[in-house]
Scaffold this active site. Sequence first.
Site, PDB file in Angstrom:
ATOM      1  N   TYR A   1      21.333  50.150 -22.785  1.00 50.45           N
ATOM      2  CA  TYR A   1      20.045  49.551 -23.084  1.00 50.45           C
ATOM      3  C   TYR A   1      20.105  48.845 -24.440  1.00 50.45           C
ATOM      4  O   TYR A   1      20.105  49.480 -25.498  1.00 50.45           O
ATOM      5  CB  TYR A   1      18.941  50.615 -23.113  1.00 50.45           C
ATOM      6  CG  TYR A   1      18.847  51.449 -21.848  1.00 50.45           C
ATOM      7  CD1 TYR A   1      19.358  50.989 -20.632  1.00 50.45           C
ATOM      8  CD2 TYR A   1      18.249  52.706 -21.870  1.00 50.45           C
ATOM      9  CE1 TYR A   1      19.276  51.757 -19.481  1.00 50.45           C
ATOM     10  CE2 TYR A   1      18.155  53.472 -20.722  1.00 50.45           C
ATOM     11  CZ  TYR A   1      18.674  53.000 -19.534  1.00 50.45           C
ATOM     12  OH  TYR A   1      18.591  53.769 -18.401  1.00 50.45           O
TER      13      TYR A   1
ATOM     14  N   PRO B   1      10.556  56.514 -11.281  1.00 51.95           N
ATOM     15  CA  PRO B   1       9.778  57.601 -10.682  1.00 51.95           C
ATOM     16  C   PRO B   1       8.470  57.172 -10.043  1.00 51.95           C
ATOM     17  O   PRO B   1       7.888  57.938  -9.267  1.00 51.95           O
ATOM     18  CB  PRO B   1       9.523  58.542 -11.861  1.00 51.95           C
ATOM     19  CG  PRO B   1       9.549  57.653 -13.060  1.00 51.95           C
ATOM     20  CD  PRO B   1      10.600  56.626 -12.754  1.00 51.95           C
TER      21      PRO B   1
END
Length: 273
Positions: free
Chosen positions: A56, A197
Amino acid sequence: MTTDVWRIGGELEVGRLGFGAMHLPTEPGPGRKNALAVARRAVELGVTLIDTAHMYGGGANEALHPYPDDLLIATKVGMARSAAGEWDHDARPEALRDQVEQALRRLRRDHIGFLQLHRIDPSVPLADQLGALRELREEGKIGHIGLSEVTVGELDEARRTTEIAGVQNRYNLLDREHEPVLAACASAGIAFLPWRPVAWGDSGAHAEVASVAAELGATATQVSLAWLLGHSPVILPIPGTADLAHLEENTAAARLRLPAAHRARLDRLAAPA
């Protein structure tokens, strides 16, 4: 924030609703200033687990210091930029060691409590990849070891080389492809950290999810996260955002309890793989 807790590796106690830092901007400027404000607010709201990775921002996403000593920063290694500037697998032992050393410097710590292999490198024997991480653990540089995007067979193979404390696979209310991996984790007492999620907001477009949310006075995102928390005690969702209001919405899901009838309706939305 009130929620259940889990001990990663039987040792590192965290609240089961964590925070994924992937979406936080890493370039200098107002976006980065806001990103750090979001991360700080997550901690204020009771989050004790933040998930990041070398991939990232080329490690810039790991630069979250300062933070409380009891906050667990979980990071990932095993991906690197190619000569063409593209991200690709690189889990050679020497590469993993270098990425861990870089992460320690960025995190300003001498120990990473929970380190995950971002992807299994198909060009390197798995025993060599995990053997390198096991050596780093023996040296005291990392604590517990996790995997990401693995099958049940790969998890079994990995556990023959070293102890595995967590698995991070794609999983949500509407996407349960990795249900067998979740079941294997539950059986072994291994934390399961679902990435994506809440299906990147797709849950809100599903009529049944929207209906349940309306009946409970919640949002579709909150219903999706509450479903995960109630589906298995080993699940540690790590929803991410760079927006303060969205962060507040996510963390409030820890207080939402789904009645049995509503949970049954949601259970039927996607058959386990």
